[in-house]
Design an enzyme around this catalytic site. Sequence first.
Site, PDB file in Angstrom:
ATOM      1  N   SER A  91       0.798  -1.227   0.000  1.00 21.33           N
ATOM      2  CA  SER A  91       0.000   0.000   0.000  1.00 21.33           C
ATOM      3  C   SER A  91       0.833   1.280   0.000  1.00 21.33           C
ATOM      4  CB  SER A  91      -0.936   0.004   1.213  1.00 21.33           C
ATOM      5  OG  SER A  91      -0.181  -0.095   2.399  1.00 21.33           O
ATOM      6  N   ASP A  92       2.105   1.173  -0.343  1.00 17.71           N
ATOM      7  CA  ASP A  92       2.961   2.355  -0.337  1.00 17.71           C
ATOM      8  C   ASP A  92       3.909   2.354  -1.543  1.00 17.71           C
ATOM      9  OD1 ASP A  92       4.022   4.725   0.636  1.00 17.71           O
ATOM     10  OD2 ASP A  92       5.373   3.745   2.049  1.00 17.71           O
ATOM     11  N   PRO A  93       3.350   2.272  -2.759  1.00 17.77           N
ATOM     12  CA  PRO A  93       4.224   2.158  -3.943  1.00 17.77           C
ATOM     13  C   PRO A  93       4.726   3.507  -4.472  1.00 17.77           C
ATOM     14  CG  PRO A  93       1.954   1.980  -4.620  1.00 17.77           C
ATOM     15  CD  PRO A  93       1.945   2.124  -3.119  1.00 17.77           C
TER      16      PRO A  93
ATOM     17  N   ASN B 195      10.133   3.228  -3.295  1.00 21.20           N
ATOM     18  CA  ASN B 195       9.898   1.800  -3.027  1.00 21.20           C
ATOM     19  C   ASN B 195       9.837   0.963  -4.293  1.00 21.20           C
ATOM     20  OD1 ASN B 195       9.811   2.237  -0.290  1.00 21.20           O
ATOM     21  ND2 ASN B 195       7.594   2.398  -0.202  1.00 21.20           N
TER      22      ASN B 195
END
Length: 137
Positions: free
Chosen positions: A117-119, A123
């Site tokens: 949930s943190d692309p 990352n």
Amino acid sequence: LLRKFGATVDFFTTIFTNQPPFHTALYESFSSGSYAELDYHAEAKNQEFFRHELAERNCKVVIPKVYPDFSTERVLTSEWINGKKLSDSPRDRIRQLIPVGVELFLTQLLDMGKFHSDPHPGNLLVNDKGELCLLDF
């Protein structure tokens, strides 16, 4: 401090509005989520879960291996990936990796039931072989 503030806001909004109190619960949720985000045992477990599940599904993505013997609740030790941010890659490389990224995230959403949930750009890396790498779980 936030708990007391939430309780105070809830007290006054209950008196002066028809709004149900929610501030205390909101701050409690934020607090527990923030502490959970700092637990690197949980992050290591998530990273290994995604590494295993995406490999089982033959997704063309690299996820660094975790070294649990060298990791703690406050330190996560994983495989080093040589590469650069996807956003700093040449346009043709990004175009080549778009189908990989689409398949990667659709697999997570539609098949695995869990997703990264943190692309953000930090990352998503492209390694020296031109493969997409996903970091920070």
